[in-house]
Motif scaffolding. Structure first.
Motif, PDB file in Angstrom:
ATOM      1  N   CYS A  15       0.894  -1.270  -0.043  1.00  0.00           N
ATOM      2  CA  CYS A  15      -0.097  -0.050   0.057  1.00  0.00           C
ATOM      3  C   CYS A  15       0.746   1.354  -0.048  1.00  0.00           C
ATOM      4  CB  CYS A  15      -0.796   0.204   1.343  1.00  0.00           C
ATOM      5  SG  CYS A  15      -2.067  -1.521   1.486  1.00  0.00           S
ATOM      6  N   ASP A  16       0.337   2.279  -0.277  1.00  0.00           N
ATOM      7  CA  ASP A  16       0.887   3.595  -0.319  1.00  0.00           C
ATOM      8  C   ASP A  16       1.276   3.882   1.051  1.00  0.00           C
ATOM      9  OD1 ASP A  16       0.976   6.789   0.200  1.00  0.00           O
ATOM     10  OD2 ASP A  16       0.894   6.536  -2.154  1.00  0.00           O
ATOM     11  N   GLU A  17       2.354   4.328   1.632  1.00  0.00           N
ATOM     12  CA  GLU A  17       2.599   4.520   2.894  1.00  0.00           C
ATOM     13  C   GLU A  17       2.096   5.724   3.553  1.00  0.00           C
ATOM     14  OE1 GLU A  17       6.786   4.399   3.752  1.00  0.00           O
ATOM     15  OE2 GLU A  17       7.280   2.819   2.245  1.00  0.00           O
ATOM     16  N   GLU A  18       1.877   6.839   2.845  1.00  0.00           N
ATOM     17  CA  GLU A  18       1.301   7.995   3.183  1.00  0.00           C
ATOM     18  C   GLU A  18      -0.176   7.984   3.324  1.00  0.00           C
ATOM     19  OE1 GLU A  18       2.285  11.540   0.864  1.00  0.00           O
ATOM     20  OE2 GLU A  18       4.448  11.204   0.832  1.00  0.00           O
ATOM     21  N   ILE A  19      -0.642   7.220   2.630  1.00  0.00           N
ATOM     22  CA  ILE A  19      -2.190   6.733   2.586  1.00  0.00           C
ATOM     23  C   ILE A  19      -2.441   5.954   3.964  1.00  0.00           C
ATOM     24  CG2 ILE A  19      -4.081   5.349   1.952  1.00  0.00           C
ATOM     25  CD1 ILE A  19      -3.332   6.065  -0.885  1.00  0.00           C
ATOM     26  N   LEU A  20      -1.470   5.166   4.378  1.00  0.00           N
ATOM     27  CA  LEU A  20      -1.859   4.317   5.609  1.00  0.00           C
ATOM     28  C   LEU A  20      -1.358   5.082   6.810  1.00  0.00           C
ATOM     29  CD1 LEU A  20      -0.412   0.738   4.510  1.00  0.00           C
ATOM     30  CD2 LEU A  20      -2.747   1.643   4.434  1.00  0.00           C
ATOM     31  N   ASP A  21      -0.922   6.305   6.867  1.00  0.00           N
ATOM     32  CA  ASP A  21      -0.534   7.027   7.824  1.00  0.00           C
ATOM     33  C   ASP A  21      -1.314   8.177   8.033  1.00  0.00           C
ATOM     34  OD1 ASP A  21       1.040   7.071  10.211  1.00  0.00           O
ATOM     35  OD2 ASP A  21       2.355   8.722   9.249  1.00  0.00           O
ATOM     36  N   TYR A  75       1.430  -2.085   4.996  1.00  0.00           N
ATOM     37  CA  TYR A  75       0.687  -3.124   5.106  1.00  0.00           C
ATOM     38  C   TYR A  75      -0.578  -2.571   6.113  1.00  0.00           C
ATOM     39  CZ  TYR A  75      -1.117  -7.246   7.779  1.00  0.00           C
ATOM     40  OH  TYR A  75      -1.856  -8.324   8.360  1.00  0.00           O
ATOM     41  N   ALA A  76      -1.698  -3.267   5.734  1.00  0.00           N
ATOM     42  CA  ALA A  76      -2.937  -2.793   6.727  1.00  0.00           C
ATOM     43  C   ALA A  76      -3.558  -4.231   6.836  1.00  0.00           C
ATOM     44  CB  ALA A  76      -3.840  -2.159   5.888  1.00  0.00           C
ATOM     45  N   ALA A 102      -2.959  -0.739  -3.101  1.00  0.00           N
ATOM     46  CA  ALA A 102      -2.367  -1.980  -2.833  1.00  0.00           C
ATOM     47  C   ALA A 102      -1.898  -2.669  -3.894  1.00  0.00           C
ATOM     48  CB  ALA A 102      -3.130  -2.725  -1.948  1.00  0.00           C
ATOM     49  N   LYS A 103      -0.865  -3.299  -3.901  1.00  0.00           N
ATOM     50  CA  LYS A 103      -0.291  -4.235  -4.744  1.00  0.00           C
ATOM     51  C   LYS A 103      -0.793  -5.617  -4.779  1.00  0.00           C
ATOM     52  CE  LYS A 103       3.955  -1.725  -5.670  1.00  0.00           C
ATOM     53  NZ  LYS A 103       4.072  -0.734  -4.893  1.00  0.00           N
ATOM     54  N   ASN A 104      -1.459  -6.215  -3.522  1.00  0.00           N
ATOM     55  CA  ASN A 104      -1.778  -7.448  -3.359  1.00  0.00           C
ATOM     56  C   ASN A 104      -2.703  -7.380  -2.123  1.00  0.00           C
ATOM     57  OD1 ASN A 104      -2.006 -10.141  -3.654  1.00  0.00           O
ATOM     58  ND2 ASN A 104      -0.179 -10.520  -2.207  1.00  0.00           N
ATOM     59  N   MET A 105      -3.748  -8.318  -2.259  1.00  0.00           N
ATOM     60  CA  MET A 105      -4.505  -8.467  -1.093  1.00  0.00           C
ATOM     61  C   MET A 105      -4.885  -9.987  -0.993  1.00  0.00           C
ATOM     62  SD  MET A 105      -8.186  -9.132  -0.185  1.00  0.00           S
ATOM     63  CE  MET A 105      -9.318  -8.465  -1.233  1.00  0.00           C
ATOM     64  N   THR A 106      -4.540 -10.640   0.034  1.00  0.00           N
ATOM     65  CA  THR A 106      -5.003 -11.863   0.245  1.00  0.00           C
ATOM     66  C   THR A 106      -5.930 -11.972   1.503  1.00  0.00           C
ATOM     67  OG1 THR A 106      -3.155 -12.233   1.997  1.00  0.00           O
ATOM     68  CG2 THR A 106      -2.907 -13.060  -0.436  1.00  0.00           C
TER      69      THR A 106
END
Length: 126
Positions: A15-21, A75-76, A102-106
Motif C-alpha cells: 500500500c501507499d505509505e502516506e495513505i496508511l498514515d 501493510y494493513a 495496494a499491490k496485493n490482497m489476500t
C-alpha cells in the motif's frame, strides 16, 4: 447450513505509505467501504499512533469493519464482519485495496455462527 455472518480477514500489502498514515483518509475510506458494501454505518472511532499507524473501527448495523495499519511496511490488517444476506463484505475489501493503492490482497472468509439444527441453551445458576 446457514451462517449468521461472514467474516473476511484481509491482508493488504504494498500500500501507499502516506495513505496508511493519514487518519482522516483511512477513516473516510473505511466508512465509504462500508457504504459501498450496502451496510448502514452507526458509529466510527479512529486513532493515529505516534510515530505512525492508524487503527479504527466502523460499527455497522450488520456488525463491523476494523483496521490497523503499518505504514512503514505498506501493510494493513482489515476485518470485515457482516451478518445477514444483504451485505457483501468482499465489496468493502476490494474497495479498500483499490483506495490504498495496494499491490496485493489476500483474504480468508470465515462463516460465523453456523447452525445445522436448532440450538437449545441450558442456563444454570452457579
Amino acid at each position: 447450513m446457514k451462517a449468521l455472518g461472514r467474516h473476511i480477514l484481509a491482508e493488504i500489502y504494498g500500500c501507499d505509505e502516506e495513505i496508511l498514515d493519514d487518519k482522516e483518509y483511512i477513516e473516510k475510506t473505511m466508512v465509504n467501504s462500508a457504504l459501498k458494501s450496502g451496510a448502514e454505518v452507526r458509529e466510527v472511532a479512529f486513532h493515529k499512533f505516534n510515530p505512525q499507524g492508524v487503527s479504527g473501527v466502523v460499527i455497522i448495523s450488520e456488525s463491523h469493519l476494523t483496521i490497523h495499519t503499518w505504514p512503514e511496511l505498506g501493510y494493513a490488517a482489515v476485518d470485515v464482519f457482516t451478518c445477514g444476506d444483504t451485505i457483501n463484505p468482499w465489496d468493502a475489501c476490494n474497495y479498500l485495496t483499490e483506495k490504498f493503492k495496494a499491490k496485493n490482497m489476500t483474504a480468508t472468509e470465515v462463516k460465523r455462527g453456523i447452525f445445522e439444527q436448532p440450538v437449545s441453551v441450558k442456563v444454570s445458576n452457579i
